[in-house]
Design a protein around this motif. Structure first.
Motif, PDB file in Angstrom:
ATOM      1  N   ALA A  12       0.868  -1.118   0.032  1.00  0.00           N
ATOM      2  CA  ALA A  12      -0.036   0.144   0.093  1.00  0.00           C
ATOM      3  C   ALA A  12       0.753   1.274  -0.075  1.00  0.00           C
ATOM      4  CB  ALA A  12      -1.092   0.084   1.337  1.00  0.00           C
ATOM      5  N   PHE A  13       1.631   1.217   0.839  1.00  0.00           N
ATOM      6  CA  PHE A  13       2.812   2.425   1.053  1.00  0.00           C
ATOM      7  C   PHE A  13       3.405   2.676  -0.704  1.00  0.00           C
ATOM      8  CE2 PHE A  13       7.213   4.186   1.277  1.00  0.00           C
ATOM      9  CZ  PHE A  13       6.852   5.340   1.960  1.00  0.00           C
ATOM     10  N   PHE A  14       4.079   1.825  -1.241  1.00  0.00           N
ATOM     11  CA  PHE A  14       4.580   1.847  -2.503  1.00  0.00           C
ATOM     12  C   PHE A  14       3.596   2.158  -3.538  1.00  0.00           C
ATOM     13  CE2 PHE A  14       8.372   0.223  -0.315  1.00  0.00           C
ATOM     14  CZ  PHE A  14       9.302   1.146  -0.756  1.00  0.00           C
ATOM     15  N   MET A  15       2.481   1.738  -3.566  1.00  0.00           N
ATOM     16  CA  MET A  15       1.389   1.910  -4.577  1.00  0.00           C
ATOM     17  C   MET A  15       0.905   3.519  -4.251  1.00  0.00           C
ATOM     18  SD  MET A  15      -0.200   1.012  -7.093  1.00  0.00           S
ATOM     19  CE  MET A  15      -0.441  -0.816  -7.187  1.00  0.00           C
ATOM     20  N   ALA A  16       0.761   3.759  -3.262  1.00  0.00           N
ATOM     21  CA  ALA A  16       0.192   5.084  -2.760  1.00  0.00           C
ATOM     22  C   ALA A  16       1.360   6.044  -3.328  1.00  0.00           C
ATOM     23  CB  ALA A  16       0.010   5.183  -1.247  1.00  0.00           C
ATOM     24  N   LEU A  17       2.556   6.017  -2.917  1.00  0.00           N
ATOM     25  CA  LEU A  17       3.609   6.521  -3.171  1.00  0.00           C
ATOM     26  C   LEU A  17       3.862   6.692  -4.798  1.00  0.00           C
ATOM     27  CD1 LEU A  17       6.405   7.848  -2.084  1.00  0.00           C
ATOM     28  CD2 LEU A  17       7.453   6.054  -2.773  1.00  0.00           C
ATOM     29  N   PHE A  18       3.787   5.737  -5.477  1.00  0.00           N
ATOM     30  CA  PHE A  18       3.961   5.864  -7.168  1.00  0.00           C
ATOM     31  C   PHE A  18       2.777   6.484  -7.749  1.00  0.00           C
ATOM     32  CE2 PHE A  18       7.222   2.425  -6.414  1.00  0.00           C
ATOM     33  CZ  PHE A  18       8.370   3.167  -6.774  1.00  0.00           C
ATOM     34  N   MET A  19       1.486   5.968  -7.432  1.00  0.00           N
ATOM     35  CA  MET A  19       0.332   6.568  -8.177  1.00  0.00           C
ATOM     36  C   MET A  19       0.211   7.972  -7.713  1.00  0.00           C
ATOM     37  SD  MET A  19      -1.089   4.277  -9.823  1.00  0.00           S
ATOM     38  CE  MET A  19      -2.573   5.114 -10.295  1.00  0.00           C
ATOM     39  N   SER A  20       0.275   8.364  -6.429  1.00  0.00           N
ATOM     40  CA  SER A  20       0.031   9.716  -6.266  1.00  0.00           C
ATOM     41  C   SER A  20       1.160  10.573  -6.906  1.00  0.00           C
ATOM     42  CB  SER A  20      -0.170  10.132  -4.575  1.00  0.00           C
ATOM     43  OG  SER A  20       1.430   9.748  -4.052  1.00  0.00           O
ATOM     44  N   PHE A  54      -2.531   6.551   0.761  1.00  0.00           N
ATOM     45  CA  PHE A  54      -2.121   5.632   1.533  1.00  0.00           C
ATOM     46  C   PHE A  54      -3.171   4.710   2.101  1.00  0.00           C
ATOM     47  CE2 PHE A  54       0.210   3.768   5.466  1.00  0.00           C
ATOM     48  CZ  PHE A  54       0.711   2.757   4.883  1.00  0.00           C
ATOM     49  N   PRO A  55      -4.024   5.454   3.053  1.00  0.00           N
ATOM     50  CA  PRO A  55      -5.109   4.794   3.982  1.00  0.00           C
ATOM     51  C   PRO A  55      -6.175   4.131   3.060  1.00  0.00           C
ATOM     52  CG  PRO A  55      -5.140   7.037   4.470  1.00  0.00           C
ATOM     53  CD  PRO A  55      -3.865   6.878   3.480  1.00  0.00           C
ATOM     54  N   VAL A  60      -8.998  -0.494   0.486  1.00  0.00           N
ATOM     55  CA  VAL A  60      -9.623  -0.879  -0.755  1.00  0.00           C
ATOM     56  C   VAL A  60      -8.930  -2.113  -1.238  1.00  0.00           C
ATOM     57  CG1 VAL A  60     -10.229   0.115  -3.011  1.00  0.00           C
ATOM     58  CG2 VAL A  60     -10.560   1.615  -0.988  1.00  0.00           C
ATOM     59  N   ALA A  61      -7.806  -2.002  -1.372  1.00  0.00           N
ATOM     60  CA  ALA A  61      -6.832  -3.214  -1.812  1.00  0.00           C
ATOM     61  C   ALA A  61      -7.579  -4.646  -1.546  1.00  0.00           C
ATOM     62  CB  ALA A  61      -5.429  -3.042  -1.679  1.00  0.00           C
ATOM     63  N   PRO A  62      -7.674  -4.958  -0.370  1.00  0.00           N
ATOM     64  CA  PRO A  62      -8.150  -6.161   0.051  1.00  0.00           C
ATOM     65  C   PRO A  62      -9.654  -6.497  -0.705  1.00  0.00           C
ATOM     66  CG  PRO A  62      -7.304  -5.267   1.996  1.00  0.00           C
ATOM     67  CD  PRO A  62      -7.469  -4.254   1.062  1.00  0.00           C
ATOM     68  N   ILE A  63     -10.684  -5.370  -0.580  1.00  0.00           N
ATOM     69  CA  ILE A  63     -11.945  -5.507  -1.405  1.00  0.00           C
ATOM     70  C   ILE A  63     -11.781  -5.758  -2.839  1.00  0.00           C
ATOM     71  CG2 ILE A  63     -14.039  -4.244  -1.897  1.00  0.00           C
ATOM     72  CD1 ILE A  63     -13.299  -2.727   0.878  1.00  0.00           C
ATOM     73  N   VAL A  64     -10.753  -4.966  -3.413  1.00  0.00           N
ATOM     74  CA  VAL A  64     -10.618  -5.213  -5.035  1.00  0.00           C
ATOM     75  C   VAL A  64     -10.007  -6.681  -5.022  1.00  0.00           C
ATOM     76  CG1 VAL A  64      -9.129  -4.348  -6.910  1.00  0.00           C
ATOM     77  CG2 VAL A  64     -10.068  -2.742  -5.356  1.00  0.00           C
ATOM     78  N   HIS A  65      -9.073  -7.042  -4.383  1.00  0.00           N
ATOM     79  CA  HIS A  65      -8.525  -8.307  -4.493  1.00  0.00           C
ATOM     80  C   HIS A  65      -9.617  -9.381  -4.586  1.00  0.00           C
ATOM     81  CE1 HIS A  65      -5.194 -11.202  -4.324  1.00  0.00           C
ATOM     82  NE2 HIS A  65      -5.766 -11.882  -3.362  1.00  0.00           N
ATOM     83  N   LYS A  66     -10.705  -9.320  -3.452  1.00  0.00           N
ATOM     84  CA  LYS A  66     -11.737 -10.321  -3.344  1.00  0.00           C
ATOM     85  C   LYS A  66     -12.415 -10.202  -4.686  1.00  0.00           C
ATOM     86  CE  LYS A  66     -11.901 -10.565   1.670  1.00  0.00           C
ATOM     87  NZ  LYS A  66     -12.742  -9.899   2.898  1.00  0.00           N
ATOM     88  N   ILE A  67     -12.878  -9.191  -4.983  1.00  0.00           N
ATOM     89  CA  ILE A  67     -13.728  -8.890  -6.383  1.00  0.00           C
ATOM     90  C   ILE A  67     -13.132  -9.568  -7.490  1.00  0.00           C
ATOM     91  CG2 ILE A  67     -14.633  -7.306  -7.890  1.00  0.00           C
ATOM     92  CD1 ILE A  67     -15.022  -5.556  -5.651  1.00  0.00           C
TER      93      ILE A  67
END
Length: 75
Positions: A12-20, A54-55, A60-67
């Motif tokens: 989550a940290f690195f995804m937020a870092l790069f996307m933002s 980040f938060p 959201v990532a676990p929800i998306v993973h399940k979907i």
């Protein structure tokens, strides 16, 4: 190295870092163009975007993973 139990947080940290970083650059450019205050405006926007992203990704990532797992056909 970082323990595997923190994988979700590190992801989550690195995804937020790069996307933002990338998205705030693009949106700042669209809104202002390359003006004198571009770098300052972009870094301010990036800080705010990262603090929000980040938060959101942590939640959201676990929800998306399940979907995704429900949509993918198992072969």
């Amino acid at each position: 190295m970082i323990s595997r139990r923190y994988e979700r947080i590190v992801f989550a940290f690195f995804m937020a870092l790069f996307m933002s970083f990338i998205m705030s650059f693009i949106i700042t450019y669209i809104n202002l163009g390359f003006v004198e205050i571009f770098i300052t405006s972009w870094l301010n926007a990036w800080g705010i975007a990262f603090i929000c992203a980040f938060p959101i990704i942590v939640v959201v990532a676990p929800i998306v993973h399940k979907i995704v797992h429900k949509l993918i056909v198992k072969i």
